[in-house]
Design a protein around this motif. Sequence first.
Motif, short mmCIF file in Angstrom:
data_model
loop_
_atom_site.label_atom_id
_atom_site.label_comp_id
_atom_site.label_asym_id
_atom_site.label_seq_id
_atom_site.Cartn_x
_atom_site.Cartn_y
_atom_site.Cartn_z
N GLU A 151 51.08 47.85 37.38
CA GLU A 151 51.00 47.09 36.54
C GLU A 151 51.19 47.06 34.75
O GLU A 151 50.66 46.44 34.25
CB GLU A 151 48.86 47.42 36.18
CG GLU A 151 48.25 46.16 37.46
CD GLU A 151 46.56 47.60 37.04
OE1 GLU A 151 46.00 45.87 37.86
OE2 GLU A 151 46.25 47.84 37.03
N LYS B 55 47.28 35.50 32.45
CA LYS B 55 47.42 34.65 33.28
C LYS B 55 46.52 34.04 33.58
O LYS B 55 46.33 32.79 33.99
CB LYS B 55 48.26 35.79 34.64
CG LYS B 55 49.29 36.74 34.32
CD LYS B 55 49.27 38.05 36.18
CE LYS B 55 50.04 38.17 35.89
NZ LYS B 55 50.95 39.21 37.53
N GLN B 56 45.73 34.07 33.59
CA GLN B 56 43.89 33.66 33.85
C GLN B 56 44.17 32.21 32.69
O GLN B 56 43.91 31.22 33.05
CB GLN B 56 42.83 34.42 33.11
CG GLN B 56 41.61 34.10 33.58
CD GLN B 56 40.36 34.28 33.74
OE1 GLN B 56 40.87 36.06 34.42
NE2 GLN B 56 39.46 34.43 34.00
N SER C 42 44.34 41.46 44.57
CA SER C 42 43.13 40.37 44.17
C SER C 42 42.87 39.38 45.34
O SER C 42 42.15 38.40 45.13
CB SER C 42 44.12 39.63 42.58
OG SER C 42 44.89 38.78 43.21
N LEU D 98 46.64 40.28 33.01
CA LEU D 98 45.91 39.56 34.17
C LEU D 98 44.99 37.88 32.52
O LEU D 98 45.43 37.22 32.81
CB LEU D 98 44.99 39.99 34.40
CG LEU D 98 44.79 40.89 35.69
CD1 LEU D 98 43.95 41.41 36.49
CD2 LEU D 98 46.12 40.68 36.38
N ASP E 124 40.71 35.45 40.95
CA ASP E 124 39.85 36.40 39.76
C ASP E 124 39.00 37.53 41.16
O ASP E 124 38.73 36.97 41.97
CB ASP E 124 39.44 35.53 39.16
CG ASP E 124 38.03 36.73 37.87
OD1 ASP E 124 38.84 37.51 37.25
OD2 ASP E 124 37.17 36.88 37.67
N GLY F 298 47.18 36.06 39.68
CA GLY F 298 46.69 37.34 40.14
C GLY F 298 46.98 38.78 39.90
O GLY F 298 48.03 38.96 39.90
N GLY F 299 45.66 40.27 40.22
CA GLY F 299 46.43 40.73 39.59
C GLY F 299 47.26 40.94 41.04
O GLY F 299 47.07 40.49 41.83
N PHE G 100 44.56 30.79 39.42
CA PHE G 100 44.54 32.64 39.00
C PHE G 100 43.39 32.52 40.65
O PHE G 100 42.00 32.57 40.10
CB PHE G 100 44.01 32.91 37.36
CG PHE G 100 43.72 34.22 37.46
CD1 PHE G 100 44.62 34.95 36.83
CD2 PHE G 100 42.08 34.76 37.63
CE1 PHE G 100 45.00 36.05 36.70
CE2 PHE G 100 42.57 36.16 36.56
CZ PHE G 100 43.65 37.07 36.64
#
Length: 210
Positions: free
Chosen positions: A171, A180-181, A25, A177, A146, A21-22, A144
Amino acid sequence: MFLCFLTSFFMNKKPIIGILGGIASGKSTLAKELENRGCAVIDADAIAKQLLGTDDVKKQIRDQFGSGVFDTAGQVDKAKLADMVFTGRASVEAINAIVHPKVLKRTEELIAQYRNDAAVKAVVLDIPLLLETGWEKRCDKLIFVDCSRSARLERASKKGLFDENQLKKRENFQISLDKKQKIAHYIVDNNKNLSELTKQIGEIFPALIS
């Protein structure tokens, strides 16, 4: 003896769950919820924080980044270190080379320990740079988290962690992202509240530990 072998084998096959995740997040929040359900969480940030207090790591940081990233007590000032590190890829790679091998070594030790604990249902890796370090390959399941950029920035600002410019700097040195997702087995939405996140975790938890 054979029965003991089978028991040990299946006990050691407990799944390893990685969280993606970011920044800000809610990855650690997710990890905590999984811990509440009987999983063991390995917190890479906590391990790194401990390492920053060791003489060996402090010497390497001083040699690489100078005395300006230390406070008057001789401890690493994490804010000053971050300001210096996130100025370029070479600096990021330098701090990663100092800290990451030790963090990952300790992580492996903890994985072995938790997999031999009958009370542990699964091992959760709360590693901010999970994909960047290649540790997604070590995981059986990937989740993940979101969360919109605006929500992440708001949470980070409220906690006094960093502003939008600092978020962007961090970032820039991470994998997107979207990527990653795409590799995640499960996606949970953390744009609302904790109760909603908890509900989603409850729905996927049986599959996570199977």
